[in-house]
Design an enzyme around this catalytic site. Structure first.
Site, PDB file in Angstrom:
ATOM      1  CG  PHE A 130      -1.972   1.139   1.071  1.00 27.33           C
ATOM      2  CD1 PHE A 130      -3.190   0.896   0.454  1.00 27.33           C
ATOM      3  CD2 PHE A 130      -1.705   2.434   1.504  1.00 27.33           C
ATOM      4  CE1 PHE A 130      -4.126   1.921   0.271  1.00 27.33           C
ATOM      5  CE2 PHE A 130      -2.635   3.459   1.328  1.00 27.33           C
ATOM      6  CZ  PHE A 130      -3.853   3.197   0.722  1.00 27.33           C
ATOM      7  CG  ASP A 217       5.415   3.578   2.003  1.00 25.17           C
ATOM      8  OD1 ASP A 217       5.382   4.179   3.103  1.00 25.17           O
ATOM      9  OD2 ASP A 217       4.427   3.487   1.251  1.00 25.17           O
ATOM     10  CE  LYS A 246      -0.661   5.590   7.408  1.00 23.03           C
ATOM     11  NZ  LYS A 246      -2.089   5.636   7.640  1.00 23.03           N
TER      12      LYS A 246
HETATM   13  N1  PMP Z   1       2.138   4.193   2.542  1.00 22.82           N
HETATM   14  C1  PMP Z   1       1.788   3.396   3.557  1.00 22.82           C
HETATM   15  C2  PMP Z   1       2.694   2.264   3.948  1.00 22.82           C
HETATM   16  C3  PMP Z   1       0.598   3.598   4.250  1.00 22.82           C
HETATM   17  O1  PMP Z   1       0.255   2.792   5.250  1.00 22.82           O
HETATM   18  C4  PMP Z   1      -0.229   4.687   3.850  1.00 22.82           C
HETATM   19  C5  PMP Z   1      -1.544   4.971   4.549  1.00 22.82           C
HETATM   20  N2  PMP Z   1      -2.196   3.900   5.081  1.00 22.82           N
HETATM   21  C6  PMP Z   1       0.185   5.485   2.795  1.00 22.82           C
HETATM   22  C7  PMP Z   1       1.372   5.220   2.161  1.00 22.82           C
HETATM   23  C8  PMP Z   1      -0.655   6.650   2.316  1.00 22.82           C
HETATM   24  O2  PMP Z   1      -0.605   7.714   3.222  1.00 22.82           O
HETATM   25  P1  PMP Z   1      -1.630   8.915   3.113  1.00 22.82           P
HETATM   26  O3  PMP Z   1      -2.978   8.385   3.412  1.00 22.82           O
HETATM   27  O4  PMP Z   1      -1.130   9.914   4.123  1.00 22.82           O
HETATM   28  O5  PMP Z   1      -1.546   9.451   1.722  1.00 22.82           O
END
Ligand code: PMP
Length: 410
Positions: A130, A217, A246
């Site tokens: 994700f 990531d 986050k």
């Molecule tokens: N990368 C990872 C590993 C995530 O867990 C998330 C959100 N769950 C995101 C990217 C996307 O982040 P955002 O919702 O702040 O765009």
């Protein structure tokens, strides 16, 4: 057909919070809930942390934002702090995880064109990954149902199974267009999937051999949650690019794409930007977060408390037939059930515990605040173990008489 005034993009639980304090949230009816999710790793310092509240109040009284056309002193300070902690050279600030990953993807493509002389650069991404919901990050995401209906997807991604080094080696042999790998050190949305201990070391070695950028990531795993500030620090390696968001802002939107070496030289004035990225308010929050994590040893705390919570669950329900696996890396904690489980978020909420079900409806995901106390952790383990026992025994109607029928994820 009735149309809601908010677009129906979310499966919301029927609860509205108006206040938070530490590990606790209070709804508009005065009920209190133990927050074992932190808004999906958003509030790592818990709610209304005084250091963050103070920093943003003070900054709000001085200057919210002007523009990235000018020098922003606390953006500079935050950049120095993050590069020092991460071993990276520099950083681009956006406002979210997806934006941080967009920057990483753009760095990889431009690296492909300008350094590697490749016309169609491609990035290896993982199954069940994700990375966000913007078109490029959605295309990098390994969830077909999230992508369905949004085609044409952005091209230039090649998919490999997670935690499978042989698959990456095969792609290396067959695809000369690869310029980078983008991977989560621990997959969050797919249910806290923790790869082999040397997975990142092996990826580092393959990237070195092939002149690929290693891009991690750490949007969910970063900011202390895994037991180190960044999860790759368990492996004693340095990636070329790291993204995070986050927990960096503890509830204030901010994203960061950190880069090192040649990756840090790719973007030049005019190639990328964001109006709000790295604004003084968000940087004030993030500076307070980073300093609190480091000064209060919250990485170590995440490791010990996360292990304690996972061990507590193992002791309570670890051998139960309906529990497939209990796993954690610091305070990324999962209880994987053998079947079902999608109703558990609703049932736990009725009993005052906030968590989330992911991984095909079978994984109970917990990302508690790193500041959770021992007593709160014990309460979480005892209460949730009991909820799971009752759920597994299929005694919901008697055990959860308060759960109104309407209280379903919609
Ligand atoms: N990368 C990872 C590993 C995530 O867990 C998330 C959100 N769950 C995101 C990217 C996307 O982040 P955002 O919702 O702040 O765009």
């Amino acid at each position: 057909m009735a149309v809601e005034s908010i677009m129906t993009t979310y499966n919301r639980l029927s609860v509205a919070f108006e206040r938070g304090e530490g590990s606790w949230l209070f709804d508009i009816n005065g009920n209190k809930y133990l927050d074992a999710l932190s808004g999906i790793a958003v509030c790592g310092l818990g709610h209304a942390h005084p250091a963050v509240t103070h920093a943003i109040s003070e900054q709000a009284g001085k200057l919210l934002h002007t523009s990235n056309l000018y020098t922003i002193p606390n953006q500079q300070q935050l950049a120095e702090r993050l590069t020092q902690i991460s071993g990276m050279d520099n950083v681009f600030f956006g406002n979210s995880g997806a934006e941080a990953n967009e920057a990483a993807i753009k760095i990889a493509r431009r690296y492909g064109h300008t350094v590697r002389n490749i016309d169609n650069p491609a990035i290896i991404v993982m199954e069940n990954a994700f990375h966000g919901r913007t078109m490029a990050t959605l295309s990098a995401t390994g969830n077909r149902s999230a992508q369905a209906g949004f085609e044409p997807l952005v091209s230039g991604f090649v998919r490999a199974p997670y935690d499978d080094i042989d698959a990456i080696k095969t792609i290396a042999t067959n695809n000369p267009n690869i310029v980078a790998i983008l991977v989560e050190p621990i997959q969050g949305e797919s249910g806290i999937q923790i790869p082999a201990d040397d997975y990142l070391n092996q990826i580092r070695a393959i990237c070195d051999e092939n002149n690929w950028l290693m891009m991690l990531d750490e949007v969910q795993s970063g900011n202390g949650r895994s037991g180190k500030y960044f999860a790759y620090q368990h492996n004693n390696i340095l990636p070329d690019v790291v993204t995070t968001a986050k927990g960096l802002g503890n509830g204030v939107p901010i994203g960061a794409c950190l880069a090192r070496g040649v990756a840090a030289t790719i973007l030049s004035p005019g190639t990328h930007g964001s109006t709000y990225g790295g604004n003084p308010l968000a940087c004030a929050a993030a500076l307070a977060v980073v300093n609190t994590i480091m000064n209060e040893n919250l990485c170590e705390r995440a490791e010990t408390l996360g292990n304690k919570i996972a061990d507590g669950f193992r002791k309570e329900i670890g051998t139960a037939p309906y529990v497939k696996e209990i796993r954690n890396k610091g305070m990324l904690i999962a209880i994987e059930l053998t079947e079902g489980g999608s109703e558990l978020a609703v049932l736990a909420k009725v009993k005052g515990i906030l968590l989330n079900i992911t991984g095909g409806g079978k994984v109970i995901r917990m990302l508690p605040p790193l500041t959770m106390t021992d007593n709160e952790a014990e309460l979480l383990v005892n209460t949730l173990s009991q909820i799971i026992r009752v759920y597994a025994a299929d005694e919901r109607s008697t055990a959860f008489p308060e759960a109104p029928n309407s209280d379903r994820r919609v």
